[in-house]
Structure formats: structure tokens, C-alpha cells
Design an enzyme around this catalytic site. Structure first.
Site, mmCIF file in Angstrom:
data_model
loop_
_atom_site.group_PDB
_atom_site.id
_atom_site.type_symbol
_atom_site.label_atom_id
_atom_site.label_comp_id
_atom_site.label_asym_id
_atom_site.label_seq_id
_atom_site.Cartn_x
_atom_site.Cartn_y
_atom_site.Cartn_z
ATOM 1 N N TRP A 167 -18.950 -32.442 -2.410
ATOM 2 C CA TRP A 167 -18.904 -31.127 -1.560
ATOM 3 C C TRP A 167 -17.254 -30.901 -1.387
ATOM 4 O O TRP A 167 -16.842 -31.531 -0.645
ATOM 5 C CB TRP A 167 -19.413 -31.642 -0.157
ATOM 6 N N CYS A 223 11.117 -12.501 -6.324
ATOM 7 C CA CYS A 223 10.527 -13.769 -5.880
ATOM 8 C C CYS A 223 10.998 -14.968 -6.483
ATOM 9 O O CYS A 223 10.932 -16.018 -5.775
ATOM 10 C CB CYS A 223 8.914 -13.542 -6.318
ATOM 11 N N SER A 270 12.352 -3.935 -13.552
ATOM 12 C CA SER A 270 11.383 -5.188 -13.722
ATOM 13 C C SER A 270 12.089 -6.355 -13.191
ATOM 14 O O SER A 270 11.802 -7.743 -13.712
ATOM 15 C CB SER A 270 10.965 -5.380 -15.135
ATOM 16 N N ALA A 322 6.288 -2.096 -8.622
ATOM 17 C CA ALA A 322 5.188 -0.782 -8.408
ATOM 18 C C ALA A 322 5.591 0.364 -9.352
ATOM 19 O O ALA A 322 4.757 0.766 -10.311
ATOM 20 C CB ALA A 322 5.190 -0.140 -6.978
ATOM 21 N N ASN A 326 2.186 -4.629 -7.327
ATOM 22 C CA ASN A 326 1.859 -4.743 -8.874
ATOM 23 C C ASN A 326 0.309 -3.922 -9.019
ATOM 24 O O ASN A 326 0.191 -3.123 -9.828
ATOM 25 C CB ASN A 326 1.676 -5.868 -9.366
HETATM 26 C C1 FAD Z 1 13.496 -13.509 -1.913
HETATM 27 C C2 FAD Z 1 12.358 -12.461 -1.960
HETATM 28 C C3 FAD Z 1 11.116 -13.327 -2.393
HETATM 29 C C4 FAD Z 1 9.627 -12.790 -2.471
HETATM 30 N N1 FAD Z 1 8.838 -13.622 -2.933
HETATM 31 C C5 FAD Z 1 7.412 -13.069 -2.861
HETATM 32 C C6 FAD Z 1 6.353 -13.885 -3.065
HETATM 33 O O1 FAD Z 1 6.247 -15.007 -3.229
HETATM 34 N N2 FAD Z 1 5.033 -13.285 -3.204
HETATM 35 C C7 FAD Z 1 5.115 -11.830 -2.976
HETATM 36 O O2 FAD Z 1 3.951 -11.292 -3.164
HETATM 37 N N3 FAD Z 1 6.118 -10.996 -2.939
HETATM 38 C C8 FAD Z 1 7.281 -11.775 -2.677
HETATM 39 N N4 FAD Z 1 8.441 -10.838 -2.422
HETATM 40 C C9 FAD Z 1 8.349 -9.192 -2.407
HETATM 41 C C10 FAD Z 1 8.356 -8.677 -3.394
HETATM 42 O O3 FAD Z 1 9.388 -9.029 -4.342
HETATM 43 C C11 FAD Z 1 8.170 -7.147 -3.304
HETATM 44 O O4 FAD Z 1 7.109 -6.930 -2.616
HETATM 45 C C12 FAD Z 1 8.296 -6.316 -4.581
HETATM 46 O O5 FAD Z 1 9.395 -6.363 -5.252
HETATM 47 C C13 FAD Z 1 8.026 -4.807 -4.338
HETATM 48 O O6 FAD Z 1 8.328 -4.062 -5.454
HETATM 49 P P1 FAD Z 1 8.595 -2.476 -5.519
HETATM 50 O O7 FAD Z 1 8.786 -2.101 -6.681
HETATM 51 O O8 FAD Z 1 7.602 -1.853 -4.373
HETATM 52 O O9 FAD Z 1 9.926 -2.375 -4.492
HETATM 53 P P2 FAD Z 1 11.521 -3.017 -4.997
HETATM 54 O O10 FAD Z 1 11.325 -4.220 -5.739
HETATM 55 O O11 FAD Z 1 12.191 -3.246 -3.680
HETATM 56 O O12 FAD Z 1 12.226 -1.889 -6.026
HETATM 57 C C14 FAD Z 1 12.412 -0.478 -5.579
HETATM 58 C C15 FAD Z 1 13.396 -0.114 -6.633
HETATM 59 O O13 FAD Z 1 13.794 1.258 -6.353
HETATM 60 C C16 FAD Z 1 15.136 1.726 -6.616
HETATM 61 N N5 FAD Z 1 15.542 2.661 -5.768
HETATM 62 C C17 FAD Z 1 15.299 3.049 -4.351
HETATM 63 N N6 FAD Z 1 15.567 4.090 -4.072
HETATM 64 C C18 FAD Z 1 16.105 4.917 -5.290
HETATM 65 C C19 FAD Z 1 16.550 6.116 -5.312
HETATM 66 N N7 FAD Z 1 16.677 6.966 -4.447
HETATM 67 N N8 FAD Z 1 16.851 6.456 -6.926
HETATM 68 C C20 FAD Z 1 16.641 5.483 -7.787
HETATM 69 N N9 FAD Z 1 16.212 4.232 -7.550
HETATM 70 C C21 FAD Z 1 15.820 3.935 -6.320
HETATM 71 C C22 FAD Z 1 15.755 0.462 -6.027
HETATM 72 O O14 FAD Z 1 17.123 0.202 -6.664
HETATM 73 C C23 FAD Z 1 14.821 -0.939 -6.390
HETATM 74 O O15 FAD Z 1 15.189 -1.253 -7.697
HETATM 75 C C24 FAD Z 1 9.722 -11.461 -2.323
HETATM 76 C C25 FAD Z 1 10.912 -10.620 -2.201
HETATM 77 C C26 FAD Z 1 11.917 -11.208 -1.947
HETATM 78 C C27 FAD Z 1 13.282 -10.410 -1.645
#
Ligand code: FAD
Length: 444
Positions: free
Chosen positions: A433, A42, A38, A11, A301
């Protein structure tokens, strides 16, 4: 304009890249407590399973590439406090313990989610793993030759993906699931049952309605898993019992859902002025259910990109997210399954008046090898026949058919319209179909 983003994965980096592309003059700073950005978690089950060996494949971009795009990265830095009234983020450099304060005009929270660790004796032992961090998964991968018996706790997405990959390597795998079915949040029972059978064909033992009471340890390592029904020897344990939004930093100052996820509107705005959020730390607008919690990379994303646009847009030019359907897919042994929109159980839970149809239909023409059956279930409005949900189970890229079904639900098609949609046909791929047409035409 000072834009600060906390969290540099799906995100956060989607938002940072989009904001910088839209407004080159904006100062975009990403604060990330790890030393990388980045990262695609998954990929972890497939890295563990040996589908690829180069860890770098899981990083969409390197810090150098990000910096080259003009984004300021603060790696190894944790946001420790936010002062919303003075619009400042307090940051601690984790190695040097140095503290600094960063002002913002617009802030984005993209702090993700944390794996739930059940409060069970032994859950912190050295051979108990979660599949979330590369360092731990690398360690697990390196020890797989010693770990002949692995117990996976939790039969959701990650539990199933990991069990599937470990079984393909010849590991003796056991899944302990407290609910009466695996993957019950995503699929109706008939699909969960098919997935269970597919996993059992690979030699995976699946225990339903069974919960872990205790991990028995010796020399700080788990040696067996005690449940309400049995005791199972284990060389290692994998915990996959769900995620909790990582929102302690802001939970007292911002509106949240019951589970602690930051509530956002379709523009990605939170209840705090000039503060946006997206990804696993936040809710996401669902096309059919309103505010929802769905920790998926697809939503992180897309909502991240919307936030990136809105961080630099004037109020009147902000863009709205179209809404998720929670579309997801899973591979289980030789089979695969997908779900998009509402399951029958969800439709009932949320008070939709629905009907369903569930059929088995051939994937392509009978004379083209190898014909296979696909199971398709449609959930639709009992009166209008507007499609609300679809599930599929089968082989050979069955899951890709969910793409057509997601588009149909997104576009509010009725089953009648879907029954006549002009899908492509040639004998190796489908029938005159198409399977989706056939399923839709059985809706009564
Ligand atoms: C094993 C696995 C398989 C997956 N497979 C799928 C799939 O097949 N399909 C799918 O759609 N999704 C899948 N997911 C889910 C997907 O990975 C997550 O939905 C996605 O990574 C979320 O992204 P995000 O940026 O919200 O959070 P995250 O990826 O959790 O990133 C958050 C970041 O914030 C940082 N952070 C947190 N607090 C602080 C702070 N106070 N100060 C500085 N940095 C901080 C953390 O260090 C982390 O790097 C999977 C997840 C896992 C674990």
C-alpha cells in the site's frame, strides 16, 4: 508573418522556439535587454551553494544556438514603448542608444518580474543582494569567505533555498520573516513548522513575526539589521521578499490583475488584439482558482509553449492551456517538502467546502534500510471527496510522490479512487500500500 517577443528567458524563448518550429516561414524576433537568453535563475541558490561551479550550466541555450534555429535575436536592446494601434515596438539599443521601430503582426510580452526592494534605509547598500541576477550572485559567491554572518529577509522559496545552501557552507544564517510561519503561501502551518524545525537542525536561526525596520550602515555597507524585536550583526543581507510583475511598459493599455500582472486567457491572449503574454509578467489560469499570479518556471515554460503555438495558429486552431496547480517543492536541510493544488488555508479563503486528512506513514517496507516517515496531508471536497490539494514532508525523494498527487488532482480523482490506484511497488521504494494509497484511504 512578423512575430515579436519581448523577453528572452523561460516564457519568451519557449514561445519563440515553438512558433519557429511550427511555422518555419514566420519571422520570429526576440528583444532582450540583457546580453544573454534562456537563463535558469532557479539554479542560482545551488550555484551559490557550490553544487556546481560552471555558470554556463544555467543557460539552456546559447544565443548562437538560437540564431541557428532561425530566430532573430536583438540582445542588449530594451523595448521602450509599444504602439498597439500601429502594431509597432520601439526599441532602444542600450549601448549605442540607437532607437528603432519594429512592426509586428503578433506580439508576445514575456518581460518577467522584478524583485521587491523594501523601502528601508540601507536597502541599496553594496552588501545587500537579491538572488535574481548572475552578476550579483557571482559577486556574493566570491565574497562568501568574508561574509560569516548573513541575514536573509523573507522566508519564502528563495529565502529558504538560499539559507539552506549557505548553512551547508558553514555560514551563520538568520532568516527574518514578518508572517507567523515560513513558506505560508505554499504550505499549511503544520508543514511550515516541520520546515522550520528542519532548518533549525542545520543551525539556521528563524525569527517569525519580525520585520526589518532599518539596515544600519557603515561606509555604505550594512553592518547590522534592526527589526521590531532585535538587532543582528550582518556581514551581508539577502532580500527575498517577493516579486512584482514587470509590466510598466504596458500597464496603462492592457487589462491587469490587481498586482499589475497582465491578465491572459487560457490561449495566452491579452486584452489587446494580437498581443499575447506568459510567464512572471502575466496571470496564469489555475485549474481550481481561475486567473492567478504564480511566478514559477513550470508555468512560464508551459504557458510560453502554448503562446508559441497560438502565435502562428489560425484562430480556430489555437490551443488552450490545461491550467496550473501551482505545484512546487523545497529542500530544507535533510528534509524536503512539496505542495500541489490547494492548501487548507487557500481552500477556506476561496470558499471551498473541504475536509482534510493528515497522516505520517512509512516510505517503504520496514526490512529495507532506512525506513523513514513521510507526512502527507490531503485536502478534498467534503461531499464528493474529489481531491483539491496535497502536501508532503519527509526525506529520500518524498517530493517525487507529489507527481502522483498532482496527476490525481489534475484528473479530479476522489480520495476513494486514489486509495486504490496501482502505484509501483518493490521494498526499496514503497510498500504494497503506497504511502499515497494509505493517506487517501484515511479520508473520511
Ligand atoms: C533564485 C530563483 C529560484 C527559482 N527557483 C524556481 C524553482 O525552483 N521552480 C520554479 O518553478 N521557479 C523558480 N523560479 C522562478 C523562475 O525563475 C521564473 O518563474 C521564470 O524565470 C520566469 O520566466 P519569464 O520568462 O516569465 O521571466 P524572466 O525569467 O524574468 O525573464 C524576463 C526577461 O525579460 C527581459 N525584459 C524585461 N523587460 C524588457 C524590455 N522592456 N525589453 C527587453 N527585455 C526585457 C528581462 O531582461 C528578462 O531577461 C526561481 C526564480 C529565482 C529568481
Amino acid at each position: 508573418m512578423e512575430i515579436v517577443i519581448i523577453g528572452g528567458i523561460a516564457a519568451g524563448m519557449s514561445a519563440a522556439a515553438k512558433a519557429k518550429r511550427m511555422n518555419k516561414a514566420a519571422n520570429v524576433t526576440v528583444i532582450e535587454k540583457e546580453n544573454y537568453v534562456s537563463f535558469g535563475a532557479c539554479g542560482l541558490p545551488y550555484y551559490l551553494g557550490g553544487q556546481f561551479e560552471d555558470e554556463n550550466e544555467m543557460f539552456a541555450r546559447t544565443p548562437e544556438q538560437i540564431k541557428k534555429a532561425g530566430i532573430h535575436l536583438l540582445l542588449g536592446c530594451q523595448a521602450s514603448k509599444i504602439d498597439f494601434s500601429s502594431k509597432q515596438v520601439h526599441v532602444r539599443e542600450l549601448e549605442t542608444k540607437e532607437e528603432k521601430v519594429i512592426p509586428y503582426d503578433k506580439l508576445m510580452l514575456a518581460t518577467g518580474a522584478k524583485p521587491i526592494i523594501p523601502r528601508i534605509d540601507g536597502a541599496n547598500a553594496g552588501n545587500v543582494y537579491t538572488i535574481t541576477r548572475l552578476d550579483r550572485v557571482r559577486e556574493l559567491k566570491e565574497r562568501l569567505t568574508d561574509y560569516r554572518k548573513i541575514v536573509v529577509v523573507g522566508g519564502g522559496f528563495i529565502g529558504i533555498e538560499v539559507a539552506d545552501r549557505l548553512a551547508s557552507l558553514g555560514t551563520d544564517v538568520r532568516i527574518i520573516e514578518a508572517k507567523p510561519a515560513i513558506m505560508s503561501q505554499t504550505f499549511d502551518p503544520e508543514f511550515s513548522e516541520k520546515l522550520k524545525e528542519a532548518m533549525e537542525k542545520e543551525g539556521i536561526h528563524i525569527h517569525l513575526e519580525e520585520h526589518v525596520d532599518n539596515f544600519e550602515t557603515s561606509e555604505e555597507e550594512v553592518v547590522s539589521v534592526q527589526t521590531n524585536k532585535g538587532n543582528y550583526l550582518a556581514d551581508a543581507v539577502i532580500l527575498a521578499v517577493g516579486f512584482r510583475p514587470n509590466t510598466e511598459l504596458v500597464s496603462n493599455d492592457i487589462e491587469t490583475l490587481e498586482n499589475g500582472a497582465i491578465r491572459i486567457d487560457p490561449f495566452g491572449r491579452t486584452s489587446q488584439k494580437d498581443v499575447f503574454a506568459a510567464g512572471d509578467c502575466a496571470s496564469i489560469p489555475h485549474r481550481l482558482l481561475g486567473d492567478h499570479y504564480l511566478p514559477l518556471a513550470t508555468g512560464a515554460n508551459k504557458m510560453g509553449r502554448i503562446v508559441g503555438i497560438n502565435l502562428v495558429a489560425a484562430e480556430t486552431e489555437m490551443e488552450k492551456y490545461v491550467g496550473t496547480l501551482g505545484s512546487s517543492a523545497i529542500k530544507a536541510g535533510a528534509y524536503e517538502a512539496a505542495s500541489t493544488g490547494l492548501t487548507e488555508r487557500m481552500a477556506e479563503q476561496y470558499g471551498f467546502h473541504c475536509k482534510t486528512t493528515c497522516i505520517e506513514v512509512a516510505n517503504h517496507s520496514n526490512y529495507y534500510t532506512v525506513q523513514e516517515k513521510i507526512m502527507i496531508k490531503l485536502v478534498y471536497d467534503a461531499k464528493s471527496f474529489v481531491l483539491y490539494g496535497a502536501q508532503l514532508f519527509g526525506k529520500n525523494e518524498t517530493v517525487l510522490r507529489a507527481t502522483g498527487l498532482a496527476a490525481a488532482i489534475h484528473g479530479k480523482l476522489t480520495t476513494k479512487e486514489l486509495g486504490f490506484v496501482d502505484f509501483a511497488y518493490a521494498p526499496p521504494f514503497s510498500s504494497t500500500w503506497e504511502a499515497i494509497n494509505v493517506a487517501a484511504n484515511t479520508a473520511k
